[in-house]
Design an enzyme around this catalytic site. Sequence first.
Site, PDB file in Angstrom:
ATOM      1  N   LYS A  97       3.084   2.554   3.256  1.00 31.73           N
ATOM      2  CA  LYS A  97       2.324   4.099   2.454  1.00 31.73           C
ATOM      3  C   LYS A  97       1.291   3.833   1.612  1.00 31.73           C
ATOM      4  O   LYS A  97       1.592   2.970   0.738  1.00 31.73           O
ATOM      5  CB  LYS A  97       3.392   4.957   1.939  1.00 31.73           C
ATOM      6  CG  LYS A  97       3.058   6.302   1.649  1.00 31.73           C
ATOM      7  CD  LYS A  97       4.561   7.061   1.204  1.00 31.73           C
ATOM      8  CE  LYS A  97       4.214   8.536   0.688  1.00 31.73           C
ATOM      9  NZ  LYS A  97       5.474   9.198   0.227  1.00 31.73           N
ATOM     10  N   SER A 178       6.636  13.470   2.348  1.00 34.06           N
ATOM     11  CA  SER A 178       5.201  13.147   1.836  1.00 34.06           C
ATOM     12  C   SER A 178       5.002  11.700   2.589  1.00 34.06           C
ATOM     13  O   SER A 178       3.572  11.561   2.871  1.00 34.06           O
ATOM     14  CB  SER A 178       4.980  12.849   0.380  1.00 34.06           C
ATOM     15  OG  SER A 178       5.598  11.853  -0.303  1.00 34.06           O
ATOM     16  N   SER A 202      10.979  12.809   0.923  1.00 40.97           N
ATOM     17  CA  SER A 202       9.782  12.298   1.443  1.00 40.97           C
ATOM     18  C   SER A 202      10.076  11.172   2.322  1.00 40.97           C
ATOM     19  O   SER A 202       8.972  10.702   3.147  1.00 40.97           O
ATOM     20  CB  SER A 202       8.941  11.857   0.303  1.00 40.97           C
ATOM     21  OG  SER A 202       8.387  12.964  -0.326  1.00 40.97           O
TER      22      SER A 202
END
Length: 512
Positions: A97, A178, A202
């Site tokens: 990420k 996220s 997330s």
Amino acid sequence: MGIAGCAVLGLSFPAPAAAYDPREKSLSELEADLLAGRTTSVELVRIYQARIARLNPRLHAVIALNPDALAIAAKADAARAAGQPQGPLAGLPILVKDNIETADNMATTAGSLALKDNLTGRDSAVAARLRAAGAIILGKTNLSEWANIRSSHSISGWSAIGGQARNPYALDRSPCGSSAGSAVAAAASLAGAAIGTETDGSVTCPAAVNGLVGLKPTVGLVSRANIVPISASQDTAGPMTRDVRDAALLLGVIAGSDPADPATAPADDHRADYLAGLKPDALKGVRIGVARFAAGFHPETDQVFDQALATLAAAGATLVEIDKSSVGPDVSKLERVVLMTELKAGLNAYLATTEPQRVPSRTLADLIAFNKAHAAEEMPLFGQEAFELAQQSKGLDDPVYLAAKADAHRLAGPEGIDAMLAANNVSVLIAPTLAPAWLIDPVLKDRFVGGGAGGAAAVAGYPHLTVPMGQVAGLPVGLSFVGPAWSEAALLAYGYAFEQAAHARTPPPEVP
């Protein structure tokens, strides 16, 4: 190497003729094929790059590719050919990420134009552990900008740099967030696996709606050093994979104590051989708490949950219905105080470690001003009211914050999850992770349905594992396993046994 407009800088990365097909292959299968000579790390990198070049314009899963990935892969192939000792991830391409720093020639942006030039030249502890295990960091994944903490009216999976990530099961559906890009990339086989981060939902939410296994570890098991922060109380990185074994493998690599993150001081004492406990009969005789109070939000999801309960019972588990009266008070308001206070302190501290010539925004106040000055690019869909609320917080010595932090952890952890487990003599709590993915909607924004399974675990800092439990109208739904602190080995064992009994994951269709 950036991905301008979500196309890989005009490069096509063509795969070789009669190419090896890595789709849906686990890390273990990829490793076996490397050792058997059925493929090479260079070929894997080229194929994944070609898939990203072809699919990313639709999926918007990847923000940047590592320009040195092929060179790293060539070294891995040479080491394998020379019979040198191999790490558990030797020569396997992994995506991370884009709030996780790597020393490669890629900026760490958190999806924000304010960090577009944030080339730090340093590895996060997570990246360093992946690298030490032999992994090839293939690139960085898209995310909900600032890990979805800029606004309470945001659209999951959107960032100013990466655009709108899309669910590979239905391109008009949300990937959640996220860790949206990590989930989409892993689900669509754009890499062997991916790493996400979670503060509250997330990892587990995008994993569930993209048909993946996602594990949010105990806070303190995995170092947060050199990861763009939200909350020191709740942040953690975790694996996002297509099966439980891969999640256990990755957790074993990234877990461990790190002097740069004091919260991880006990990690080495609790770290386990997570692969050793993965047995098909791991559910036999286990008392499981059925958190029915966290279900009931969607009839079709409840039907799949009932099927999962039948599978668990058939595997030898004893199902214990948890009375709703044992559920503690709502801690969301306390959590908000904690997150807003720690966001300001954490971001200010992080920004101070970046290079001023690359990151002119030195504080949260500067970021707010940057967004206002670049509103057309940064705020075309939603604002920054959470940033502005955090800016008003009074610091880590504020008595209101300190009380909220202590109360939130106590109510969610010792007097919440721990008390519920003890009162019912169960080892784990289960519930649907949430309903299927909702339509992406720039007007009404995110529309979560369900999701109560993991909130207490997030606030308490306890582990939460989601495993695919089936589909509703072709859209994946996940089964959540929540346990006490440091119970990752048990959760992975239970999740693996369920996975082997249910075989509930269906791959997404190949994106046209």
